[in-house]
Design an enzyme around this catalytic site. Structure first.
Site, PDB file in Angstrom:
ATOM      1  N   ARG A   1     -18.125  -3.207   9.631  1.00 31.26           N
ATOM      2  CA  ARG A   1     -17.147  -2.406  10.190  1.00 31.26           C
ATOM      3  C   ARG A   1     -16.946  -1.154  10.398  1.00 31.26           C
ATOM      4  NH1 ARG A   1     -13.107  -4.126   4.767  1.00 31.26           N
ATOM      5  NH2 ARG A   1     -12.002  -1.949   5.483  1.00 31.26           N
TER       6      ARG A   1
ATOM      7  N   ARG B   1      -9.133   7.191   4.173  1.00 30.82           N
ATOM      8  CA  ARG B   1      -8.905   5.309   3.246  1.00 30.82           C
ATOM      9  C   ARG B   1      -8.358   6.238   1.645  1.00 30.82           C
ATOM     10  NH1 ARG B   1     -13.120   1.734   4.905  1.00 30.82           N
ATOM     11  NH2 ARG B   1     -12.238   0.263   3.467  1.00 30.82           N
TER      12      ARG B   1
ATOM     13  N   ARG C   1     -21.782  -2.186   2.648  1.00 32.30           N
ATOM     14  CA  ARG C   1     -21.350  -3.497   3.544  1.00 32.30           C
ATOM     15  C   ARG C   1     -21.232  -4.153   4.148  1.00 32.30           C
ATOM     16  NH1 ARG C   1     -15.032  -3.898   1.643  1.00 32.30           N
ATOM     17  NH2 ARG C   1     -14.746  -2.447   3.056  1.00 32.30           N
TER      18      ARG C   1
ATOM     19  N   ARG D   1       0.458  -1.177   0.002  1.00 36.57           N
ATOM     20  CA  ARG D   1       0.191   0.003   0.352  1.00 36.57           C
ATOM     21  C   ARG D   1       0.588   1.073  -0.327  1.00 36.57           C
ATOM     22  NH1 ARG D   1      -4.751  -1.911   2.427  1.00 36.57           N
ATOM     23  NH2 ARG D   1      -5.928  -1.207   2.507  1.00 36.57           N
TER      24      ARG D   1
HETATM   25  P1  AP5 Z   1     -15.113  -5.467  -1.110  1.00 36.01           P
HETATM   26  O1  AP5 Z   1     -14.376  -6.037  -2.818  1.00 36.01           O
HETATM   27  O2  AP5 Z   1     -15.324  -5.501   0.231  1.00 36.01           O
HETATM   28  O3  AP5 Z   1     -14.251  -4.299  -0.976  1.00 36.01           O
HETATM   29  P2  AP5 Z   1     -13.018  -4.210  -0.826  1.00 36.01           P
HETATM   30  O4  AP5 Z   1     -11.746  -3.994  -2.249  1.00 36.01           O
HETATM   31  O5  AP5 Z   1     -12.085  -5.287  -0.689  1.00 36.01           O
HETATM   32  O6  AP5 Z   1     -12.521  -2.896  -0.086  1.00 36.01           O
HETATM   33  P3  AP5 Z   1     -12.180  -3.159   1.434  1.00 36.01           P
HETATM   34  O7  AP5 Z   1     -12.432  -2.091   2.174  1.00 36.01           O
HETATM   35  O8  AP5 Z   1     -12.090  -4.344   2.262  1.00 36.01           O
HETATM   36  O9  AP5 Z   1     -11.035  -2.281   0.992  1.00 36.01           O
HETATM   37  P4  AP5 Z   1      -9.408  -1.239   1.915  1.00 36.01           P
HETATM   38  O10 AP5 Z   1      -8.650  -1.303   1.255  1.00 36.01           O
HETATM   39  O11 AP5 Z   1     -10.217   0.068   2.480  1.00 36.01           O
HETATM   40  O12 AP5 Z   1     -10.004  -1.979   3.680  1.00 36.01           O
HETATM   41  P5  AP5 Z   1      -8.698  -3.249   3.656  1.00 36.01           P
HETATM   42  O13 AP5 Z   1      -9.262  -3.832   4.559  1.00 36.01           O
HETATM   43  O14 AP5 Z   1      -7.791  -3.956   3.341  1.00 36.01           O
HETATM   44  O15 AP5 Z   1     -16.374  -4.519  -1.348  1.00 36.01           O
HETATM   45  C1  AP5 Z   1     -16.948  -2.865  -1.247  1.00 36.01           C
HETATM   46  C2  AP5 Z   1     -18.824  -3.800  -0.756  1.00 36.01           C
HETATM   47  O16 AP5 Z   1     -19.422  -3.403  -2.333  1.00 36.01           O
HETATM   48  C3  AP5 Z   1     -19.254  -4.992  -0.204  1.00 36.01           C
HETATM   49  O17 AP5 Z   1     -20.216  -5.333  -0.144  1.00 36.01           O
HETATM   50  C4  AP5 Z   1     -20.269  -5.226  -1.967  1.00 36.01           C
HETATM   51  O18 AP5 Z   1     -21.004  -6.423  -2.134  1.00 36.01           O
HETATM   52  C5  AP5 Z   1     -19.914  -4.493  -2.762  1.00 36.01           C
HETATM   53  N1  AP5 Z   1     -19.346  -4.243  -4.568  1.00 36.01           N
HETATM   54  C6  AP5 Z   1     -18.039  -5.354  -4.691  1.00 36.01           C
HETATM   55  N2  AP5 Z   1     -18.385  -5.049  -5.645  1.00 36.01           N
HETATM   56  C7  AP5 Z   1     -19.272  -4.771  -6.824  1.00 36.01           C
HETATM   57  C8  AP5 Z   1     -19.827  -3.875  -7.759  1.00 36.01           C
HETATM   58  N3  AP5 Z   1     -19.001  -4.295  -9.213  1.00 36.01           N
HETATM   59  N4  AP5 Z   1     -20.820  -3.640  -7.887  1.00 36.01           N
HETATM   60  C9  AP5 Z   1     -22.131  -3.085  -7.468  1.00 36.01           C
HETATM   61  N5  AP5 Z   1     -21.260  -4.349  -5.238  1.00 36.01           N
HETATM   62  C10 AP5 Z   1     -20.098  -4.737  -5.443  1.00 36.01           C
HETATM   63  O19 AP5 Z   1      -7.656  -2.256   5.142  1.00 36.01           O
HETATM   64  C11 AP5 Z   1      -8.567  -1.659   5.779  1.00 36.01           C
HETATM   65  C12 AP5 Z   1      -7.449  -0.926   6.902  1.00 36.01           C
HETATM   66  O20 AP5 Z   1      -6.366  -1.961   7.201  1.00 36.01           O
HETATM   67  C13 AP5 Z   1      -6.505  -0.024   5.868  1.00 36.01           C
HETATM   68  O21 AP5 Z   1      -7.850   1.538   5.856  1.00 36.01           O
HETATM   69  C14 AP5 Z   1      -5.451   0.449   7.349  1.00 36.01           C
HETATM   70  O22 AP5 Z   1      -5.441   0.922   8.383  1.00 36.01           O
HETATM   71  C15 AP5 Z   1      -5.502  -1.178   7.546  1.00 36.01           C
HETATM   72  N6  AP5 Z   1      -4.387  -1.769   6.219  1.00 36.01           N
HETATM   73  C16 AP5 Z   1      -4.410  -2.707   5.508  1.00 36.01           C
HETATM   74  N7  AP5 Z   1      -4.039  -2.804   4.905  1.00 36.01           N
HETATM   75  C17 AP5 Z   1      -2.600  -2.549   5.041  1.00 36.01           C
HETATM   76  C18 AP5 Z   1      -1.523  -1.972   4.309  1.00 36.01           C
HETATM   77  N8  AP5 Z   1      -0.388  -2.578   4.216  1.00 36.01           N
HETATM   78  N9  AP5 Z   1      -0.520  -1.257   4.922  1.00 36.01           N
HETATM   79  C19 AP5 Z   1      -0.816  -0.518   6.399  1.00 36.01           C
HETATM   80  N10 AP5 Z   1      -2.342  -0.430   6.575  1.00 36.01           N
HETATM   81  C20 AP5 Z   1      -3.307  -1.072   6.088  1.00 36.01           C
HETATM   82 ZN    ZN Z   2     -10.979  -6.048   1.487  1.00 35.36          ZN
END
Ligand code: AP5
Ligand code: ZN
Length: 228
Positions: free
Chosen positions: A172, A183, A127, A88
């Protein structure tokens, strides 16, 4: 086979990751899921990450790089893995390259899910997730079979249960409009620049993720079949 699922919050990384996992037989590694598990378990990492995540900030590079370094050494990662939410930052990307180079490997594909920011708030605030499996649902686009609506057409929380286990779904803490703004700022400021790091290797494939889930999945399949 070392794939990065790339895209902003709500792009569909968690939606399509498990399907790629089933198809290719390699695990999806979501740093977000791993950090949420650490928060629930109350580990040292979880204590450090909890407030940062809730506010939509980025957890420190050291912590997430350490988590990934340990995880990819496990047996099930021997034939490859799908990274969701990592790297990221440029520092994370470089650390990943180094870890892989030490094993004679490299990133073989970056699937970039392209979606305009304007559609993400509705995806994020609608979600619901099943915590233990990481499965995600959406009140409008992917409702659980059990969902019932109240008179004002809002889902009744007690009826939000996982299709496979019947266990309750939850929202969440960072799925608020305010945390999403943060974000998205870090996505555009710190994460998008990683693409320029991988583009010269010819591994980046852009997918139009601003369409129905089946259409997105079709494009992902096509991008995986195309030779690097
Ligand atoms: P979904 O597939 O759940 O979305 P996603 O891409 O997985 O989005 P996230 O919100 O999980 O990503 P993120 O990167 O912010 O969070 P992460 O957990 O990595 O889809 C979303 C919704 O839309 C669902 O309800 C789905 O059903 C719907 N949907 C999907 N496709 C669709 C379509 N085509 N049409 C209509 N609806 C649709 O990270 C969380 C936190 O963890 C970060 O903010 C940070 O604090 C920390 N973190 C994680 N990784 C790191 C890292 N590498 N470095 C530093 N901090 C980190
Ligand atoms: Zn995710």
């Amino acid at each position: 086979n070392i794939m990065i699922l790339f895209g902003p919050p709500g792009a569909g990384k968690g939606t399509h990751g498990p399907k790629i996992e089933d198809m290719l037989g390699i695990p999806q590694l979501s740093t977000g899921d791993m950090l949420r598990a650490a928060v629930s378990a109350g580990t040292e990492v979880g204590k450090k990450a909890e407030a940062i995540m809730k506010a939509g900030g980025l957890v420190s590079d050291d912590i997430v790089i350490g988590i990934i370094r340990d995880r990819i050494q496990e047996e099930d990662c021997k034939f490859g893995f799908i990274l969701d939410g990592f790297p990221r930052t440029l520092a994370q990307a470089k650390a990943l390259d180094k870890m892989l180079a030490d094993e004679g490997a490299c990133v073989t594909k970056v699937v970039e899910l392209e979606v305009p920011d304007s559609v993400l708030e509705e995806r994020i605030t609608g979600r619901w997730i099943h915590k233990s499996s990481g499965r995600s649902y959406h009140v409008k686009y992917a409702p659980p079979k059990s969902m019932k609506l109240d008179a004002s057409l809002k889902p009744i929380p007690e009826t939000m249960t996982d299709d496979a286990t019947g266990e309750p779904l939850m929202q969440r803490k960072d799925d608020t409009a305010a945390a999403l703004t943060k974000r998205l700022q870090s996505y555009h400021g710190e994460t998008v620049p990683i693409l320029a790091h991988y583009k010269p290797n010819g591994v980046v494939r852009a997918v139009n993720a601003n369409q129905g889930m089946d259409g997105v999945w079709g494009e992902i399949l096509a991008s995986l079949q195309r030779k690097a």
